[in-house]
Design a protein around this motif. Structure first.
Motif, PDB file in Angstrom:
ATOM      1  N   LEU A 124      15.044   4.818 -12.668  1.00 61.66           N
ATOM      2  CA  LEU A 124      14.763   4.714 -11.237  1.00 61.66           C
ATOM      3  C   LEU A 124      13.420   4.048 -10.975  1.00 61.66           C
ATOM      4  O   LEU A 124      13.336   3.087 -10.205  1.00 61.66           O
ATOM      5  CB  LEU A 124      14.798   6.099 -10.597  1.00 61.66           C
ATOM      6  CG  LEU A 124      14.438   6.154  -9.116  1.00 61.66           C
ATOM      7  CD1 LEU A 124      15.508   5.458  -8.288  1.00 61.66           C
ATOM      8  CD2 LEU A 124      14.259   7.583  -8.666  1.00 61.66           C
ATOM      9  N   TYR A 125      12.377   4.529 -11.622  1.00 58.15           N
ATOM     10  CA  TYR A 125      11.054   3.979 -11.352  1.00 58.15           C
ATOM     11  C   TYR A 125      10.885   2.582 -11.936  1.00 58.15           C
ATOM     12  O   TYR A 125      10.081   1.800 -11.435  1.00 58.15           O
ATOM     13  CB  TYR A 125       9.963   4.924 -11.854  1.00 58.15           C
ATOM     14  CG  TYR A 125       9.706   6.024 -10.866  1.00 58.15           C
ATOM     15  CD1 TYR A 125       8.916   5.800  -9.749  1.00 58.15           C
ATOM     16  CD2 TYR A 125      10.286   7.270 -11.009  1.00 58.15           C
ATOM     17  CE1 TYR A 125       8.693   6.794  -8.821  1.00 58.15           C
ATOM     18  CE2 TYR A 125      10.077   8.272 -10.090  1.00 58.15           C
ATOM     19  CZ  TYR A 125       9.275   8.021  -9.000  1.00 58.15           C
ATOM     20  OH  TYR A 125       9.074   9.001  -8.070  1.00 58.15           O
ATOM     21  N   GLY A 126      11.619   2.253 -12.988  1.00 53.13           N
ATOM     22  CA  GLY A 126      11.562   0.881 -13.506  1.00 53.13           C
ATOM     23  C   GLY A 126      12.014  -0.134 -12.469  1.00 53.13           C
ATOM     24  O   GLY A 126      11.352  -1.148 -12.229  1.00 53.13           O
ATOM     25  N   THR A 127      13.139   0.146 -11.817  1.00 54.34           N
ATOM     26  CA  THR A 127      13.610  -0.788 -10.792  1.00 54.34           C
ATOM     27  C   THR A 127      12.744  -0.741  -9.540  1.00 54.34           C
ATOM     28  O   THR A 127      12.515  -1.764  -8.909  1.00 54.34           O
ATOM     29  CB  THR A 127      15.075  -0.490 -10.402  1.00 54.34           C
ATOM     30  OG1 THR A 127      15.173   0.849  -9.939  1.00 54.34           O
ATOM     31  CG2 THR A 127      16.011  -0.712 -11.555  1.00 54.34           C
ATOM     32  N   LEU A 128      12.247   0.439  -9.174  1.00 51.26           N
ATOM     33  CA  LEU A 128      11.385   0.536  -7.991  1.00 51.26           C
ATOM     34  C   LEU A 128      10.083  -0.232  -8.186  1.00 51.26           C
ATOM     35  O   LEU A 128       9.615  -0.914  -7.265  1.00 51.26           O
ATOM     36  CB  LEU A 128      11.086   1.994  -7.659  1.00 51.26           C
ATOM     37  CG  LEU A 128      12.238   2.816  -7.125  1.00 51.26           C
ATOM     38  CD1 LEU A 128      11.812   4.264  -6.901  1.00 51.26           C
ATOM     39  CD2 LEU A 128      12.787   2.227  -5.845  1.00 51.26           C
ATOM     40  N   ILE A 129       9.493  -0.116  -9.369  1.00 49.26           N
ATOM     41  CA  ILE A 129       8.249  -0.847  -9.635  1.00 49.26           C
ATOM     42  C   ILE A 129       8.506  -2.337  -9.598  1.00 49.26           C
ATOM     43  O   ILE A 129       7.721  -3.100  -9.030  1.00 49.26           O
ATOM     44  CB  ILE A 129       7.645  -0.396 -10.986  1.00 49.26           C
ATOM     45  CG1 ILE A 129       7.064   1.011 -10.824  1.00 49.26           C
ATOM     46  CG2 ILE A 129       6.588  -1.365 -11.479  1.00 49.26           C
ATOM     47  CD1 ILE A 129       6.660   1.673 -12.121  1.00 49.26           C
ATOM     48  N   LEU A 167       0.827  -1.205   0.000  1.00 52.74           N
ATOM     49  CA  LEU A 167       0.000   0.000   0.000  1.00 52.74           C
ATOM     50  C   LEU A 167       0.866   1.263   0.000  1.00 52.74           C
ATOM     51  O   LEU A 167       0.629   2.187  -0.782  1.00 52.74           O
ATOM     52  CB  LEU A 167      -0.936   0.003   1.214  1.00 52.74           C
ATOM     53  CG  LEU A 167      -1.828   1.223   1.366  1.00 52.74           C
ATOM     54  CD1 LEU A 167      -2.868   1.254   0.253  1.00 52.74           C
ATOM     55  CD2 LEU A 167      -2.510   1.212   2.727  1.00 52.74           C
ATOM     56  N   PHE A 168       1.895   1.282   0.848  1.00 55.43           N
ATOM     57  CA  PHE A 168       2.796   2.444   0.870  1.00 55.43           C
ATOM     58  C   PHE A 168       3.537   2.584  -0.454  1.00 55.43           C
ATOM     59  O   PHE A 168       3.727   3.698  -0.946  1.00 55.43           O
ATOM     60  CB  PHE A 168       3.788   2.323   2.031  1.00 55.43           C
ATOM     61  CG  PHE A 168       3.328   2.991   3.281  1.00 55.43           C
ATOM     62  CD1 PHE A 168       3.776   4.253   3.620  1.00 55.43           C
ATOM     63  CD2 PHE A 168       2.423   2.368   4.129  1.00 55.43           C
ATOM     64  CE1 PHE A 168       3.344   4.882   4.771  1.00 55.43           C
ATOM     65  CE2 PHE A 168       1.979   2.979   5.276  1.00 55.43           C
ATOM     66  CZ  PHE A 168       2.440   4.240   5.604  1.00 55.43           C
ATOM     67  N   ALA A 169       3.964   1.475  -1.039  1.00 51.64           N
ATOM     68  CA  ALA A 169       4.672   1.531  -2.323  1.00 51.64           C
ATOM     69  C   ALA A 169       3.768   2.064  -3.424  1.00 51.64           C
ATOM     70  O   ALA A 169       4.196   2.876  -4.250  1.00 51.64           O
ATOM     71  CB  ALA A 169       5.198   0.147  -2.690  1.00 51.64           C
ATOM     72  N   VAL A 170       2.509   1.635  -3.431  1.00 55.59           N
ATOM     73  CA  VAL A 170       1.567   2.113  -4.446  1.00 55.59           C
ATOM     74  C   VAL A 170       1.324   3.612  -4.280  1.00 55.59           C
ATOM     75  O   VAL A 170       1.381   4.377  -5.248  1.00 55.59           O
ATOM     76  CB  VAL A 170       0.230   1.332  -4.367  1.00 55.59           C
ATOM     77  CG1 VAL A 170      -0.861   2.024  -5.163  1.00 55.59           C
ATOM     78  CG2 VAL A 170       0.420  -0.084  -4.871  1.00 55.59           C
ATOM     79  N   ILE A 171       1.075   4.043  -3.041  1.00 56.00           N
ATOM     80  CA  ILE A 171       0.807   5.465  -2.800  1.00 56.00           C
ATOM     81  C   ILE A 171       2.002   6.320  -3.206  1.00 56.00           C
ATOM     82  O   ILE A 171       1.859   7.334  -3.906  1.00 56.00           O
ATOM     83  CB  ILE A 171       0.438   5.698  -1.316  1.00 56.00           C
ATOM     84  CG1 ILE A 171      -0.930   5.100  -1.015  1.00 56.00           C
ATOM     85  CG2 ILE A 171       0.448   7.189  -0.982  1.00 56.00           C
ATOM     86  CD1 ILE A 171      -1.273   5.058   0.458  1.00 56.00           C
ATOM     87  N   GLU A 172       3.201   5.907  -2.795  1.00 54.47           N
ATOM     88  CA  GLU A 172       4.398   6.693  -3.104  1.00 54.47           C
ATOM     89  C   GLU A 172       4.721   6.674  -4.592  1.00 54.47           C
ATOM     90  O   GLU A 172       4.972   7.720  -5.197  1.00 54.47           O
ATOM     91  CB  GLU A 172       5.591   6.158  -2.323  1.00 54.47           C
ATOM     92  CG  GLU A 172       5.490   6.402  -0.847  1.00 54.47           C
ATOM     93  CD  GLU A 172       6.537   5.632  -0.067  1.00 54.47           C
ATOM     94  OE1 GLU A 172       7.374   4.953  -0.700  1.00 54.47           O
ATOM     95  OE2 GLU A 172       6.519   5.707   1.157  1.00 54.47           O
ATOM     96  N   THR A 173       4.726   5.500  -5.180  1.00 59.37           N
ATOM     97  CA  THR A 173       5.126   5.378  -6.579  1.00 59.37           C
ATOM     98  C   THR A 173       4.110   6.020  -7.510  1.00 59.37           C
ATOM     99  O   THR A 173       4.469   6.849  -8.354  1.00 59.37           O
ATOM    100  CB  THR A 173       5.331   3.898  -6.956  1.00 59.37           C
ATOM    101  OG1 THR A 173       6.234   3.313  -6.026  1.00 59.37           O
ATOM    102  CG2 THR A 173       5.882   3.753  -8.349  1.00 59.37           C
ATOM    103  N   ARG A 229       5.311  -5.781  -7.238  1.00 53.86           N
ATOM    104  CA  ARG A 229       5.075  -7.063  -7.910  1.00 53.86           C
ATOM    105  C   ARG A 229       4.731  -8.109  -6.870  1.00 53.86           C
ATOM    106  O   ARG A 229       5.006  -7.926  -5.681  1.00 53.86           O
ATOM    107  CB  ARG A 229       6.291  -7.482  -8.721  1.00 53.86           C
ATOM    108  CG  ARG A 229       7.499  -7.743  -7.882  1.00 53.86           C
ATOM    109  CD  ARG A 229       8.677  -8.193  -8.715  1.00 53.86           C
ATOM    110  NE  ARG A 229       9.841  -8.279  -7.879  1.00 53.86           N
ATOM    111  CZ  ARG A 229      10.081  -9.271  -7.018  1.00 53.86           C
ATOM    112  NH1 ARG A 229       9.244 -10.265  -6.919  1.00 53.86           N
ATOM    113  NH2 ARG A 229      11.160  -9.277  -6.276  1.00 53.86           N
ATOM    114  N   PRO A 230       4.121  -9.222  -7.304  1.00 56.96           N
ATOM    115  CA  PRO A 230       3.798 -10.280  -6.334  1.00 56.96           C
ATOM    116  C   PRO A 230       5.059 -10.825  -5.678  1.00 56.96           C
ATOM    117  O   PRO A 230       6.139 -10.785  -6.249  1.00 56.96           O
ATOM    118  CB  PRO A 230       3.124 -11.359  -7.190  1.00 56.96           C
ATOM    119  CG  PRO A 230       2.717 -10.683  -8.438  1.00 56.96           C
ATOM    120  CD  PRO A 230       3.643  -9.528  -8.639  1.00 56.96           C
TER     121      PRO A 230
END
Length: 197
Positions: free
Chosen positions: A134-139, A84-90, A144-145
């Motif tokens: 940056l966002y490619g590696t963060l995503i 949830l935090f990753a989705v909100i931030e990203t 991801r599952p």
């Protein structure tokens, strides 16, 4: 950076008025506060886990996912909180960047000068290049599952996220500077080319 580019291209005459030291301080303070909240939540949820005798992480550094994998307790809630935090931030930051660059592109397309458009696009190109890496590696790392990817691939992404991307930052931004390019050319001509002759 996206807001800075937005102000520089869309409102160049008001740039120093709007992006004053106070506003820059508020932007940095807001980013730092979000990072502190994020780190506190992740740390507190990880402290709720219990660990057995197996304490060797199969990764290069202690990240959330490898730490959860060696936990003896159920980490379903932790996984959901982190996701949830990753989705909100990203998604929040990507959305802000996309809105800024949409305005920037429309502002650039209104430029009538033939030399102005390439210069404005080149101003944004380095930031977009860095953001996409940056966002490619963060995503891949955080959105991801939990199952379904190899450990070797996760290690490669971890190295890219912690070493390659920060090492790319200075060349991407500094090689656009004419003085840095000139100094690099002089160094190459003085040090490398005489050895080859």
């Amino acid at each position: 950076m996206a807001y800075d580019r937005f102000m520089a291209i869309c409102n160049p005459l008001l740039y120093y008025v709007i992006l004053s030291k106070r506003v820059c301080f508020q932007l940095v303070a807001g980013s730092s506060l979000c990072a502190c909240v994020n780190a506190t939540v992740h740390t507190c949820t990880e402290f709720s886990l219990s660990f057995g005798h197996f304490t060797v992480l199969n990764n290069f550094f202690c990240n959330i996912r490898p730490l959860q994998e060696i936990s003896c307790s159920d980490f379903c809630i932790n996984k959901r909180v982190h996701f949830l935090f990753a989705v909100i931030e990203t998604i929040g930051t990507i959305f802000t960047i996309l809105i800024s660059y949409t305005y920037i592109i429309f502002a650039i397309l209104r430029i009538r000068s033939t030399t102005g458009r390439p210069k404005a696009f080149s101003t944004c190109a380095s930031h977009l290049t860095f953001i996409s890496f940056l966002y490619g590696t963060l995503i891949f790392t955080y959105l991801r599952p939990l199952s379904g990817s190899s450990v070797d691939w996760e290690k490669m992404v971890a190295v890219s996220d912690t070493l390659v991307i920060p090492m790319m930052n200075p060349p991407i931004y500094s090689l656009r500077n004419k003085e840095v390019k000139g100094a690099l050319r002089r160094t190459i001509h003085q040090k490398i080319i005489p050895r080859c002759m």
